[in-house]
Each structure stands twice: as C-alpha cells, then as structure tokens.
Design a protein around this motif. Structure first.
Motif, PDB file in Angstrom:
ATOM      1  N   ALA A 109      61.589   8.433  -3.603  1.00  0.00           N
ATOM      2  CA  ALA A 109      60.713   7.757  -5.400  1.00  0.00           C
ATOM      3  C   ALA A 109      59.037   7.237  -4.554  1.00  0.00           C
ATOM      4  O   ALA A 109      58.673   7.454  -3.820  1.00  0.00           O
ATOM      5  N   LYS A 112      54.821   3.420  -6.423  1.00  0.00           N
ATOM      6  CA  LYS A 112      55.184   2.980  -8.168  1.00  0.00           C
ATOM      7  C   LYS A 112      55.889   1.973  -8.170  1.00  0.00           C
ATOM      8  O   LYS A 112      56.882   1.351  -8.563  1.00  0.00           O
ATOM      9  N   GLU A 113      56.868   3.668  -8.046  1.00  0.00           N
ATOM     10  CA  GLU A 113      58.424   2.879  -7.965  1.00  0.00           C
ATOM     11  C   GLU A 113      59.524   2.521  -7.116  1.00  0.00           C
ATOM     12  O   GLU A 113      60.008   1.597  -7.293  1.00  0.00           O
ATOM     13  N   ARG A 114      58.843   2.173  -6.193  1.00  0.00           N
ATOM     14  CA  ARG A 114      59.101   1.888  -5.026  1.00  0.00           C
ATOM     15  C   ARG A 114      59.005   0.125  -5.032  1.00  0.00           C
ATOM     16  O   ARG A 114      59.752  -0.687  -4.591  1.00  0.00           O
ATOM     17  N   LYS A 160      68.745   9.339 -10.397  1.00  0.00           N
ATOM     18  CA  LYS A 160      67.896   9.819 -10.401  1.00  0.00           C
ATOM     19  C   LYS A 160      67.816  10.489  -9.515  1.00  0.00           C
ATOM     20  O   LYS A 160      66.692  11.454  -9.628  1.00  0.00           O
ATOM     21  N   TRP A 162      66.955   9.478  -5.909  1.00  0.00           N
ATOM     22  CA  TRP A 162      66.217   8.825  -4.773  1.00  0.00           C
ATOM     23  C   TRP A 162      66.987   8.312  -3.475  1.00  0.00           C
ATOM     24  O   TRP A 162      67.843   8.595  -3.615  1.00  0.00           O
TER      25      TRP A 162
END
Length: 227
Positions: A109, A112-114, A160, A162
């Motif tokens: 990920a 930003k996603e984390r 997704k 991840w």
C-alpha cells in the motif's frame, strides 16, 4: 430440514460447557478461506462466505440460541460486512483470473493508503464503540468495535492485494482472542489464536511473492525508418 435443525442445535460437550457445531464448522470454513487467500486462490472467497453465514447465527446468540447467550454485535456485523466485501473481492480476483493472470498480484500500500488505514482503524473504533454499547454489545465494547473495523479493513486490503492486510489481521487477533474467551466462544477464540500465527506466515508468503515478482520490461521494436 433435519440437517439444518441438527446443525443449529448440535453441541459438543467440552468440560462443564458445550461447543456449538456451527461455530466450529464456520471457523473451519474461515480457516480454509484464509489458506486459499494465502495461496491467492479465487475459491477462498465463496468458502469464506459460507463460514460467515454460519458465524453470523452464532454471534447473534440471543436470537438463534438461548436467551442468556452473549450477543456480540461487532462480531455479527463483521460477518455481514465480510459477505459484502467478499463478493467484491471474489469478482475482482475472478476478473484477473479470467484475463489469464494470477488471481491477485501482491503489492505494498502507498504511504497515503497506510495513513488512511490507521486513521480509519482508530476513528472507526471510537465512533462505533458508543453505538455498539447502546445496542447491547458485550463488554469491553471497544474491543468488539476494534475487531469489526479491523476486519473490514483487512478484508478490503485482501481484495486490493495489499501485503499489509495480513498485519491488520494480527492487530485484530490481539484484541479479539481475549474478548472471545471472556464471552465463552471458545472455538472462535482458539481459531483466532491459530490465525495469529497463520496471518504472520501469510504476511511473509505475500512479502516473498512481491519481492520475487519479476519487473516488467518494456521491449521497444526497432523503427525501420532509421535504417
């Protein structure tokens, strides 16, 4: 009908208490789903959905069981959420498989996603705790909310692709195991305990798959006009 009646009523004596057969079977399906997910197999999703349906009836204890059975709204709600997100993940993985690719390609990920995952985990737990408390969920209610939000994020992360979704499961298990033992759902508690080690193994399997992934190299055809 006889089979369904047996499935809902059957219990296995364990010391001075008993274990619901459907709780055991539901967790076995969940374990098979996790194993299939680690191997990136599409069948992991429908198998997991079957387990979710069984566990939904388990955690709505006061509806499907005795009146004094503990009701865990977060655990029950997460089964409904699992089914919804699993349908999304099933379709996503199936489309990739149909196109001749692996069901999913592990990826990290973004930063930003984390940040988004951590933020949703914390704020979601804070927001849902008073809601679950008002609806009568078992104490400590924050732990029930934590497992609900974490399960949502982990399942979405798996869909997704991840790698980090395995670590979210570890965070869920750390809180979920004591909660389930305290409420008497021993089969699910022991399964969560086993999941703790299993999810760590899954994390390293996906990490290795990502590390060993061959980089894509764009091959340019020579321009005949330059000759």
């Amino acid at each position: 009908m006889d089979f369904l009646r047996w499935l809902f009523e059957a219990q296995i004596p364990v010391g001075s208490s008993s274990l619901l057969v459907r709780e055991l079977v539901g967790n076995i399906f969940g374990l098979l789903s996790a194993f299939g997910g680690m191997r990136r197999k599409v069948w992991a999703w429908p198998v997991g959905i079957l387990g979710n349906l069984l566990l939904l009836t388990v955690f709505l204890g006061s509806i499907f069981g005795a009146a004094d059975t503990a009701t865990l709204l977060g655990q029950a709600g997460r089964q409904i959420m699992f089914i919804a997100v699993s349908i999304y993940g099933w379709r996503r993985w199936q489309q990739s498989k149909t196109n001749g690719e692996d069901a999913v390609t592990p990826q990290w990920a973004s930063t930003k996603e984390r940040i988004g995952l951590v933020t949703i985990m914390l704020l979601g737990t804070v927001a849902l705790t008073p809601v679950f408390a008002r609806l009568g969920s078992y104490e400590p209610v924050w732990a029930d909310a934590w497992t609900f939000v974490g399960s949502l994020l982990a399942t979405y992360g798996m869909a997704k692709g991840w790698v980090e979704f395995w670590l979210i499961w570890v965070a869920v298990d750390i809180v979920g195991v004591p909660l389930l033992f305290s409420t008497g759902y021993y089969a699910t508690a022991f399964m969560y305990l086993f999941y703790g080690g299993f999810t760590l193994a899954g994390f390293f399997v996906w990490w290795k798959a990502k590390r060993d992934e061959k980089p894509q190299v764009e091959v340019m055809m020579p321009d005949p006009r330059t000759r």
